[in-house]
Design a protein around this motif. Structure first.
Motif, PDB file in Angstrom:
ATOM      1  N   LYS A   1      37.455  64.242  23.141  1.00  0.00           N
ATOM      2  CA  LYS A   1      38.757  64.681  22.639  1.00  0.00           C
ATOM      3  C   LYS A   1      39.594  65.350  23.729  1.00  0.00           C
ATOM      4  N   SER A   2      38.951  65.813  24.783  1.00  0.00           N
ATOM      5  CA  SER A   2      39.698  66.408  25.893  1.00  0.00           C
ATOM      6  C   SER A   2      40.087  65.369  26.940  1.00  0.00           C
ATOM      7  N   LEU A   3      39.521  64.166  26.817  1.00  0.00           N
ATOM      8  CA  LEU A   3      39.798  63.108  27.790  1.00  0.00           C
ATOM      9  C   LEU A   3      40.829  62.103  27.288  1.00  0.00           C
ATOM     10  N   VAL A   4      40.931  61.979  25.971  1.00  0.00           N
ATOM     11  CA  VAL A   4      41.860  60.999  25.384  1.00  0.00           C
ATOM     12  C   VAL A   4      43.032  61.753  24.765  1.00  0.00           C
ATOM     13  N   GLU A   5      44.211  61.426  25.228  1.00  0.00           N
ATOM     14  CA  GLU A   5      45.413  62.125  24.741  1.00  0.00           C
ATOM     15  C   GLU A   5      45.778  61.634  23.343  1.00  0.00           C
ATOM     16  N   LYS A   6      45.908  62.577  22.444  1.00  0.00           N
ATOM     17  CA  LYS A   6      46.226  62.231  21.062  1.00  0.00           C
ATOM     18  C   LYS A   6      47.734  62.068  20.901  1.00  0.00           C
ATOM     19  N   PRO A   7      48.180  61.005  20.245  1.00  0.00           N
ATOM     20  CA  PRO A   7      49.618  60.797  20.060  1.00  0.00           C
ATOM     21  C   PRO A   7      50.217  61.848  19.133  1.00  0.00           C
ATOM     22  N   ILE A   8      51.452  62.184  19.380  1.00  0.00           N
ATOM     23  CA  ILE A   8      52.152  63.198  18.594  1.00  0.00           C
ATOM     24  C   ILE A   8      53.107  62.510  17.617  1.00  0.00           C
TER      25      ILE A   8
ATOM     26  N   ASP B   1      52.177  57.479  13.786  1.00  0.00           N
ATOM     27  CA  ASP B   1      51.122  56.799  13.044  1.00  0.00           C
ATOM     28  C   ASP B   1      50.814  55.425  13.631  1.00  0.00           C
ATOM     29  N   ASP B   2      51.801  54.850  14.330  1.00  0.00           N
ATOM     30  CA  ASP B   2      51.604  53.519  14.899  1.00  0.00           C
ATOM     31  C   ASP B   2      50.550  53.530  16.003  1.00  0.00           C
ATOM     32  N   LEU B   3      50.374  54.679  16.662  1.00  0.00           N
ATOM     33  CA  LEU B   3      49.463  54.753  17.796  1.00  0.00           C
ATOM     34  C   LEU B   3      48.103  55.352  17.433  1.00  0.00           C
ATOM     35  N   ILE B   4      47.934  55.782  16.196  1.00  0.00           N
ATOM     36  CA  ILE B   4      46.706  56.472  15.830  1.00  0.00           C
ATOM     37  C   ILE B   4      45.495  55.551  15.904  1.00  0.00           C
ATOM     38  N   ASP B   5      45.669  54.266  15.538  1.00  0.00           N
ATOM     39  CA  ASP B   5      44.552  53.327  15.626  1.00  0.00           C
ATOM     40  C   ASP B   5      44.121  53.123  17.072  1.00  0.00           C
TER      41      ASP B   5
END
Length: 324
Positions: free
Chosen positions: A97-104, A107-111
């Motif tokens: 979780k610290s290596l992969v940037e979570k989209p803000i 919803d289109d990028l969550i997958d």
């Protein structure tokens, strides 16, 4: 310690550390058992939670209780005990979780994020087997003259035999570049050459980072250590670099568990043990390790660290044991 976030009252968490030290194979075995989780009121009174409609299983979130003196809570990424001890689950900076940037707010990028997160998760366990070198000629004025004594060679043969008997599929052997360590590793390698779980000789790497040195000023500090600030400054940075190089959870691409053997030195190993457990490394001088003892540290895919043995010499005949 595994940072569980939801624990049922019937859960039992057991942590065990076997310590073997001194002149003999006897040691102390400490077992810490989990007990029904309680709450701690503002005035310090420990209370057992009662069941209610909202909490039928007496589940306590983000609170841990292991005995009548200690309680544990979590805040952010840190797990903190009531006496101030903290555990950082991302201690090696490899938490997916610290290596992969979570989209803000997308919803289109969550997958896509979940897919990358899954690929970044380690699946293999890493075993680090730390071997202290055998007894050596301490009267040698240079490293090249500090060779193993006849007893030291016998000790190396004994620990090599022990590793062979364990029969693990050893991945590689990393040796300190100091003479006493390379000689010990060579003898171990000869024993492991016929290990049935290895088709070929185990790869051997040499590393200057795990040469002997004083990693940090110890507490308490003997009188003879107060005049070595340069040693701590130089050797400390080197040994810390070694820790960061070898102590971490597996890479996501690693599919099988690994067993790395590190042949090095007492000060280095003691520092590694304390750093791996996130305990004050200044305590490194407060315990000893026999020649050719085995210290075993396991790092699981989620970053949990378990010290399986410290200074184990159960494989060594009593007449071959030595500290120096």
């Amino acid at each position: 310690m595994i940072p569980l976030l939801r624990v049922n009252r019937k859960s039992l968490i057991t942590a065990a550390v076997g310590l073997v030290a001194g002149c003999g194979a006897t040691g102390a075995y400490l077992q810490l058992s989990g007990r029904p989780l309680n709450t701690v009121s503002a005035d310090g009174v420990i209370k057992t939670p009662a069941s209610d409609a909202n909490n039928p299983n007496n589940v306590i979130q983000n609170h841990y209780h292991f005995n009548d003196q200690q309680s544990y809570t979590t805040a952010g990424n840190l797990m903190t005990s009531s006496n101030g001890y903290k555990w950082d689950p991302n201690w090696d900076k490899r938490d997916p979780k610290s290596l992969v940037e979570k989209p803000i707010n997308s919803d289109d990028l969550i997958d896509d994020y979940n897919e990358k997160l899954e690929k970044a998760k380690p699946v293999a366990t890493r075993h680090l087997i730390l071997i202290r070198h055998g007894q050596y000629n301490q009267s040698g004025e240079t490293d090249s003259l500090q060779i193993l004594t006849p007893l030291g060679r016998e000790q190396a043969d004994q620990v090599g035999l022990r590793l062979k008997q364990l029969g693990h599929p050893y991945t590689r052997m990393i040796q300190s570049t100091m003479t006493r360590a390379t000689e010990t590793a060579e003898i171990i390698g000869k024993q492991l050459a016929n290990n049935n779980n290895n088709d070929n000789n185990i790869p051997v790497d040499s590393c200057d980072l795990i040469r002997e040195g004083d990693p940090i000023e110890p507490i308490p500090c003997p009188d003879n250590c107060r005049s070595k600030p340069k040693e701590y400054f130089v050797s400390g940075a080197r040994i810390e670099s070694a820790f960061r190089k070898y102590f971490h959870r597996s890479d996501p691409q690693q599919s099988a568990d690994s067993y790395d053997i590190l042949v090095c030195h007492a000060n280095v190993i003691r520092y590694f043990v304390l750093r791996a457990l996130q305990l004050p490394p200044e305590a490194w001088l407060n315990f000893t390790l026999n020649n050719c003892s085995i210290t075993w540290i396991t790092i699981y895919p989620k970053g949990q660290v378990v010290v399986k043995s410290v200074g184990d010499i159960g494989h060594m005949p009593p007449n071959k044991m030595s500290l120096y």
